[in-house]
Design an enzyme around this catalytic site. Sequence first.
Site, PDB file in Angstrom:
ATOM      1  N   THR A 132      40.795  41.474  43.033  1.00 38.34           N
ATOM      2  CA  THR A 132      41.996  40.634  43.124  1.00 38.34           C
ATOM      3  C   THR A 132      43.252  41.443  43.464  1.00 38.34           C
ATOM      4  O   THR A 132      43.325  42.644  43.173  1.00 38.34           O
ATOM      5  CB  THR A 132      42.215  39.932  41.759  1.00 38.34           C
ATOM      6  OG1 THR A 132      43.465  39.273  41.761  1.00 38.34           O
ATOM      7  CG2 THR A 132      42.204  40.929  40.595  1.00 38.34           C
ATOM      8  N   ASP A 133      44.247  40.758  44.012  1.00 42.57           N
ATOM      9  CA  ASP A 133      45.534  41.413  44.283  1.00 42.57           C
ATOM     10  C   ASP A 133      46.311  41.679  42.988  1.00 42.57           C
ATOM     11  O   ASP A 133      47.263  42.458  42.980  1.00 42.57           O
ATOM     12  CB  ASP A 133      46.388  40.572  45.250  1.00 42.57           C
ATOM     13  CG  ASP A 133      46.710  39.168  44.749  1.00 42.57           C
ATOM     14  OD1 ASP A 133      46.253  38.779  43.652  1.00 42.57           O
ATOM     15  OD2 ASP A 133      47.434  38.450  45.472  1.00 42.57           O
ATOM     16  N   GLU A 134      45.899  41.030  41.875  1.00 42.51           N
ATOM     17  CA  GLU A 134      46.673  41.175  40.632  1.00 42.51           C
ATOM     18  C   GLU A 134      46.642  42.594  40.079  1.00 42.51           C
ATOM     19  O   GLU A 134      47.473  42.952  39.251  1.00 42.51           O
ATOM     20  CB  GLU A 134      46.177  40.188  39.570  1.00 42.51           C
ATOM     21  CG  GLU A 134      46.292  38.754  40.020  1.00 42.51           C
ATOM     22  CD  GLU A 134      46.315  37.742  38.892  1.00 42.51           C
ATOM     23  OE1 GLU A 134      46.478  38.125  37.730  1.00 42.51           O
ATOM     24  OE2 GLU A 134      46.191  36.555  39.205  1.00 42.51           O
ATOM     25  N   TYR A 158      43.558  40.189  32.051  1.00 42.39           N
ATOM     26  CA  TYR A 158      42.670  39.899  33.191  1.00 42.39           C
ATOM     27  C   TYR A 158      42.808  40.987  34.260  1.00 42.39           C
ATOM     28  O   TYR A 158      41.812  41.600  34.678  1.00 42.39           O
ATOM     29  CB  TYR A 158      42.996  38.521  33.790  1.00 42.39           C
ATOM     30  CG  TYR A 158      42.405  38.335  35.181  1.00 42.39           C
ATOM     31  CD1 TYR A 158      41.023  38.257  35.362  1.00 42.39           C
ATOM     32  CD2 TYR A 158      43.221  38.251  36.314  1.00 42.39           C
ATOM     33  CE1 TYR A 158      40.475  38.107  36.635  1.00 42.39           C
ATOM     34  CE2 TYR A 158      42.680  38.092  37.585  1.00 42.39           C
ATOM     35  CZ  TYR A 158      41.308  38.021  37.737  1.00 42.39           C
ATOM     36  OH  TYR A 158      40.761  37.887  39.005  1.00 42.39           O
ATOM     37  N   LYS A 162      40.123  43.823  35.602  1.00 40.54           N
ATOM     38  CA  LYS A 162      39.679  43.917  37.006  1.00 40.54           C
ATOM     39  C   LYS A 162      40.014  45.305  37.569  1.00 40.54           C
ATOM     40  O   LYS A 162      39.235  45.876  38.326  1.00 40.54           O
ATOM     41  CB  LYS A 162      40.342  42.823  37.862  1.00 40.54           C
ATOM     42  CG  LYS A 162      39.859  41.422  37.593  1.00 40.54           C
ATOM     43  CD  LYS A 162      38.389  41.184  37.925  1.00 40.54           C
ATOM     44  CE  LYS A 162      38.093  41.177  39.403  1.00 40.54           C
ATOM     45  NZ  LYS A 162      36.678  40.786  39.678  1.00 40.54           N
TER      46      LYS A 162
HETATM   47  P1  NAD Z   1      35.190  31.560  38.324  1.00 37.94           P
HETATM   48  O1  NAD Z   1      35.748  31.767  36.968  1.00 37.94           O
HETATM   49  O2  NAD Z   1      35.314  30.235  38.976  1.00 37.94           O
HETATM   50  O3  NAD Z   1      33.622  31.910  38.317  1.00 37.94           O
HETATM   51  C1  NAD Z   1      33.091  33.022  37.662  1.00 37.94           C
HETATM   52  C2  NAD Z   1      31.579  32.875  37.588  1.00 37.94           C
HETATM   53  O4  NAD Z   1      31.063  34.060  36.935  1.00 37.94           O
HETATM   54  C3  NAD Z   1      31.107  31.672  36.780  1.00 37.94           C
HETATM   55  O5  NAD Z   1      30.056  31.003  37.441  1.00 37.94           O
HETATM   56  C4  NAD Z   1      30.618  32.288  35.481  1.00 37.94           C
HETATM   57  O6  NAD Z   1      29.565  31.546  34.860  1.00 37.94           O
HETATM   58  C5  NAD Z   1      30.133  33.657  35.950  1.00 37.94           C
HETATM   59  N1  NAD Z   1      30.130  34.651  34.866  1.00 37.94           N
HETATM   60  C6  NAD Z   1      31.140  34.928  33.990  1.00 37.94           C
HETATM   61  N2  NAD Z   1      30.753  35.866  33.130  1.00 37.94           N
HETATM   62  C7  NAD Z   1      29.486  36.224  33.460  1.00 37.94           C
HETATM   63  C8  NAD Z   1      28.555  37.155  32.943  1.00 37.94           C
HETATM   64  N3  NAD Z   1      28.843  37.923  31.873  1.00 37.94           N
HETATM   65  N4  NAD Z   1      27.348  37.275  33.539  1.00 37.94           N
HETATM   66  C9  NAD Z   1      27.030  36.487  34.618  1.00 37.94           C
HETATM   67  N5  NAD Z   1      27.860  35.575  35.131  1.00 37.94           N
HETATM   68  C10 NAD Z   1      29.084  35.441  34.559  1.00 37.94           C
HETATM   69  O7  NAD Z   1      35.825  32.706  39.220  1.00 37.94           O
HETATM   70  P2  NAD Z   1      36.255  32.683  40.770  1.00 37.94           P
HETATM   71  O8  NAD Z   1      37.622  32.136  40.878  1.00 37.94           O
HETATM   72  O9  NAD Z   1      35.158  32.115  41.559  1.00 37.94           O
HETATM   73  O10 NAD Z   1      36.355  34.263  41.039  1.00 37.94           O
HETATM   74  C11 NAD Z   1      35.233  34.986  41.498  1.00 37.94           C
HETATM   75  C12 NAD Z   1      35.630  36.444  41.669  1.00 37.94           C
HETATM   76  O11 NAD Z   1      36.681  36.554  42.618  1.00 37.94           O
HETATM   77  C13 NAD Z   1      36.141  37.108  40.389  1.00 37.94           C
HETATM   78  O12 NAD Z   1      35.666  38.426  40.357  1.00 37.94           O
HETATM   79  C14 NAD Z   1      37.658  37.081  40.557  1.00 37.94           C
HETATM   80  O13 NAD Z   1      38.250  38.142  39.853  1.00 37.94           O
HETATM   81  C15 NAD Z   1      37.788  37.241  42.043  1.00 37.94           C
HETATM   82  N6  NAD Z   1      39.009  36.673  42.651  1.00 37.94           N
HETATM   83  C16 NAD Z   1      39.347  35.364  42.392  1.00 37.94           C
HETATM   84  C17 NAD Z   1      40.464  34.822  43.030  1.00 37.94           C
HETATM   85  C18 NAD Z   1      40.884  33.386  42.809  1.00 37.94           C
HETATM   86  O14 NAD Z   1      41.958  32.997  43.256  1.00 37.94           O
HETATM   87  N7  NAD Z   1      40.091  32.567  42.147  1.00 37.94           N
HETATM   88  C19 NAD Z   1      41.230  35.617  43.904  1.00 37.94           C
HETATM   89  C20 NAD Z   1      40.854  36.948  44.119  1.00 37.94           C
HETATM   90  C21 NAD Z   1      39.728  37.455  43.493  1.00 37.94           C
HETATM   91  O1  DAU Z   2      45.989  36.444  42.765  1.00 43.05           O
HETATM   92  C1  DAU Z   2      44.614  36.253  42.603  1.00 43.05           C
HETATM   93  C2  DAU Z   2      44.353  35.586  41.285  1.00 43.05           C
HETATM   94  O2  DAU Z   2      44.754  34.230  41.414  1.00 43.05           O
HETATM   95  C3  DAU Z   2      42.895  35.671  40.844  1.00 43.05           C
HETATM   96  O3  DAU Z   2      42.550  37.009  40.654  1.00 43.05           O
HETATM   97  C4  DAU Z   2      42.675  34.869  39.552  1.00 43.05           C
HETATM   98  O4  DAU Z   2      41.291  34.882  39.217  1.00 43.05           O
HETATM   99  C5  DAU Z   2      43.128  33.453  39.790  1.00 43.05           C
HETATM  100  O5  DAU Z   2      43.015  32.707  38.594  1.00 43.05           O
HETATM  101  C6  DAU Z   2      44.583  33.409  40.286  1.00 43.05           C
HETATM  102  O6  DAU Z   2      45.479  33.833  39.218  1.00 43.05           O
HETATM  103  P1  DAU Z   2      46.871  33.086  38.950  1.00 43.05           P
HETATM  104  O7  DAU Z   2      47.299  33.345  37.565  1.00 43.05           O
HETATM  105  O8  DAU Z   2      47.858  33.395  40.040  1.00 43.05           O
HETATM  106  O9  DAU Z   2      46.382  31.555  39.157  1.00 43.05           O
HETATM  107  P2  DAU Z   2      46.728  30.204  38.368  1.00 43.05           P
HETATM  108  O10 DAU Z   2      46.164  29.071  39.171  1.00 43.05           O
HETATM  109  O11 DAU Z   2      46.369  30.289  36.925  1.00 43.05           O
HETATM  110  O12 DAU Z   2      48.292  30.134  38.457  1.00 43.05           O
HETATM  111  C7  DAU Z   2      48.957  30.122  39.715  1.00 43.05           C
HETATM  112  C8  DAU Z   2      50.445  30.107  39.451  1.00 43.05           C
HETATM  113  O13 DAU Z   2      50.807  28.840  38.869  1.00 43.05           O
HETATM  114  C9  DAU Z   2      50.890  31.164  38.459  1.00 43.05           C
HETATM  115  O14 DAU Z   2      52.162  31.664  38.837  1.00 43.05           O
HETATM  116  C10 DAU Z   2      50.991  30.407  37.125  1.00 43.05           C
HETATM  117  C11 DAU Z   2      51.389  29.002  37.570  1.00 43.05           C
HETATM  118  N1  DAU Z   2      50.882  27.893  36.717  1.00 43.05           N
HETATM  119  C12 DAU Z   2      49.560  27.848  36.414  1.00 43.05           C
HETATM  120  C13 DAU Z   2      49.060  26.838  35.622  1.00 43.05           C
HETATM  121  C14 DAU Z   2      47.584  26.791  35.253  1.00 43.05           C
HETATM  122  C15 DAU Z   2      51.756  26.893  36.301  1.00 43.05           C
HETATM  123  O15 DAU Z   2      52.967  26.915  36.634  1.00 43.05           O
HETATM  124  N2  DAU Z   2      51.250  25.874  35.543  1.00 43.05           N
HETATM  125  C16 DAU Z   2      49.949  25.802  35.145  1.00 43.05           C
HETATM  126  O16 DAU Z   2      49.574  24.854  34.409  1.00 43.05           O
END
Ligand code: NAD
Ligand code: DAU
Length: 352
Positions: A132-134, A158, A162
């Site tokens: 992730t970019d975080e 988180y 990561k």
């Molecule tokens: P998600 O939370 O939707 O899915 C995570 C999956 O991993 C789930 O199916 C869960 O059951 C599985 N999991 C969790 N713990 C586990 C374990 N101990 N063993 C096996 N499986 C397990 O997450 P996502 O949003 O699909 O993110 C996927 C990946 O991409 C993550 O590594 C996240 O850090 C990264 N990522 C997400 C975003 C985003 O915006 N969602 C952006 C950049 C990177």
């Molecule tokens: O940047 C990549 C990341 O993006 C991933 O690595 C994470 O897995 C993914 O969850 C996401 O993280 P964020 O914290 O940015 O996503 P989230 O959807 O939780 O929140 C997006 C923005 O919106 C953040 O600034 C917080 C805000 N927010 C979120 C929720 C859930 C609100 O204002 N209200 C809300 O109820």
Amino acid sequence: MLLLTGGAGFIGANFVLDWFKSNDEPIVNVDKLTYAGNLGTLRSLQGDARHIFSRTDICDAAAVQALFEQHKPRAVVHFAAESHVDRSIHGPGAFVQTNVVGTFTMLEAARQYWQGLPDDERRAFRFLHVSTDEVYGSLEPADPPFSETTPYQPNSPYSASKAGSDHLARAYFHTYGLPVLTTNCSNNYGPYQFPEKLIPLTIANALAGKPLPIYGDGSNVRDWLYVGDHCAAIREVLARGKPGEVYNVGGWNEQSNLDVVHLLCDLLQARRPKAQGSYRDQITFVTDRPGHDRRYAIDARKIERELGWRPAQTFQTGFAATVDWYLANQEWVADVMSGDYLKWVETNYQER
Ligand code: NAD
Ligand code: DAU
């Protein structure tokens, strides 16, 4: 054969579904099925011999090792993680366990398997770590976007977990020569995202007539990328990325949270007009997330220069497609919004 982790989650499942649209190479999908894992997303693959599902915790070293021996993958695509920042604030332990210990377990099992491969297979093997970019921390308004050389400054449990996993992935390349590739991606949106995240939560709450919670003043900025574009980037890095390299993936699409929620409200209003007023009326400003990062933005020039990847969707096309998908798939949303989700809403929002 690919060994993929976390393929019942949001991005992993999108990757699996997209993969089989243009590819018959099988996938063994390793997922623990936490609250975020949903096999309903993969229902269309029932009975499809190309998709093998294993309910396994990536922290279980013996089970993971057995999967390598049994399926002999040519590559690993590692998505599995605890992914929600707010949950990491309420309960960081699971994040350290899955994201750090789980990634270590995957790297170690991959290393042992890879070292036993014949020369040509060892050279071709890849371990793609999805991150992730975080991990780069938070930007000020005038700062340049995150590049692959931006120093790590994670701010939440988180992102710290990561970051730890990224460092382990890097170390396995430098120390053992394991052909690791790392992608650091910005915020994804699109079909099958769990409704704890901003976009699906806003759509679900808007349609249910509930408040649309905005943390702080809504001016925090994220760089939004359509999930299908992220999956395409991962396929490119897997096919042609250079082992040991990091690729930043982003949408060139910085938006404040308030602008995102306004756009979603307007897209919904055009498709399903409210009888009275507008969905914007449901916006509610709530107490901010502790340590809330101000701004993320990705400099995605390296992956474009070296691998020719660029996002296909714009903010307008991607968000419209996403709203249409959620409107057409209310059943999927209703299915996941039970049990653990309801408990989570209570924990996260009752004190805001
Ligand atoms: P998600 O939370 O939707 O899915 C995570 C999956 O991993 C789930 O199916 C869960 O059951 C599985 N999991 C969790 N713990 C586990 C374990 N101990 N063993 C096996 N499986 C397990 O997450 P996502 O949003 O699909 O993110 C996927 C990946 O991409 C993550 O590594 C996240 O850090 C990264 N990522 C997400 C975003 C985003 O915006 N969602 C952006 C950049 C990177
Ligand atoms: O940047 C990549 C990341 O993006 C991933 O690595 C994470 O897995 C993914 O969850 C996401 O993280 P964020 O914290 O940015 O996503 P989230 O959807 O939780 O929140 C997006 C923005 O919106 C953040 O600034 C917080 C805000 N927010 C979120 C929720 C859930 C609100 O204002 N209200 C809300 O109820």
